[in-house]
Design a protein around this motif. Sequence first.
Motif, mmCIF file in Angstrom:
data_model
loop_
_atom_site.group_PDB
_atom_site.id
_atom_site.type_symbol
_atom_site.label_atom_id
_atom_site.label_comp_id
_atom_site.label_asym_id
_atom_site.label_seq_id
_atom_site.Cartn_x
_atom_site.Cartn_y
_atom_site.Cartn_z
ATOM 1 N N ASN A 232 -16.960 -40.209 -21.511
ATOM 2 C CA ASN A 232 -18.227 -39.563 -21.140
ATOM 3 C C ASN A 232 -19.417 -40.499 -21.293
ATOM 4 O OD1 ASN A 232 -16.848 -37.220 -20.567
ATOM 5 N ND2 ASN A 232 -17.283 -36.242 -22.529
ATOM 6 N N ASP A 233 -19.302 -41.493 -22.190
ATOM 7 C CA ASP A 233 -20.375 -42.486 -22.338
ATOM 8 C C ASP A 233 -20.503 -43.328 -21.069
ATOM 9 O OD1 ASP A 233 -21.102 -41.801 -25.000
ATOM 10 O OD2 ASP A 233 -19.387 -42.943 -25.753
ATOM 11 N N GLU A 236 -22.242 -41.193 -18.566
ATOM 12 C CA GLU A 236 -23.694 -41.155 -18.832
ATOM 13 C C GLU A 236 -24.371 -42.424 -18.320
ATOM 14 O OE1 GLU A 236 -26.853 -41.589 -22.517
ATOM 15 O OE2 GLU A 236 -24.819 -40.887 -22.994
ATOM 16 N N ARG A 240 -27.269 -42.649 -15.363
ATOM 17 C CA ARG A 240 -28.588 -43.217 -15.653
ATOM 18 C C ARG A 240 -28.879 -44.441 -14.791
ATOM 19 N NH1 ARG A 240 -28.902 -43.938 -22.022
ATOM 20 N NH2 ARG A 240 -30.849 -44.972 -21.422
#
Length: 302
Positions: A232-233, A236, A240
């Motif tokens: 999930n990082d 993200e 972004r």
Amino acid sequence: MIGCDLGSNTLRIVKIDCQSKARILAFERIVRTAKDLHITGRIGEQAKENIFNALHEASALFDFKNERCFCVTTEAMRVASNAQEILNEIETTFGLTFRIITGKEEAFLTSLAIENALKREGFDPTIYALFDLGGGSTEFTFCKNGDKQSQSFPFGIINVAERYKTDLEQNIASIVGSIDGFIQKQKTTIPSNFLQLVTTAGTPTTVAAFLEGLDYNHYDANVVNGKVLHINDFEEAYERLTTMNLDEAERYTGTNRRDLVIVGILIVKAIMKKLGFETCIVIDDGLREGVVLEQCYNLYKS
């Protein structure tokens, strides 16, 4: 002792103290060796200029003439028709002899660096699954108690980014599917057998630094090494970076690297899903460190 790794995207150089195995000096520049290689079959003039400019810059930092240097180069030079011509010119200009290594050698040398780094960062260095996502190839190693199985696959962030301008995720899923045979040789699930996933190279280290708020010019390997990232990082970071304006994004990814990092993130996610891991340990150490460590070990044996 100095180690040089001329990759398909990046020139990385390191000086290591053989006794402590600590980095004394590190250098890295994006040179895009493999740019347009899949079209022309040659290392282009711009890439050659980038490589020579980077080596001139490095020459002011490293004493190439008086210290022991071990230099290797990988996928782009493995396939380029003018590889030897360029490597000969590098040797004439800088006195550095670059050896074109196989994917298997690349995987082995990288694993030496990873094991040293895992031990240093407090992880078990004897059991792991590893992938090294490069510009032109990706190497996988499965290690359990000294038994290593490695394979190199001819996909990386540059050749994927240049070949596939649309339907990226579908194409990447298909490309990553090429590792199925290697996975199936294990005859069990990878996470249950190898316990921890380790990754190295520019995409995961850039993402780790980005999520820590470090921009490209203030990258710190000490912050990145040993950082555990969830899948999930990467999602993200993808969200972004794709929604930032270009100038802001490139403050974190480096000039002309946002699109490559974005492609790299999609490949990392696809590999993690394919291997069955939700988290990975990010390590900055890689082939350049492994090149030196092998020589250090040989020195002690002799």
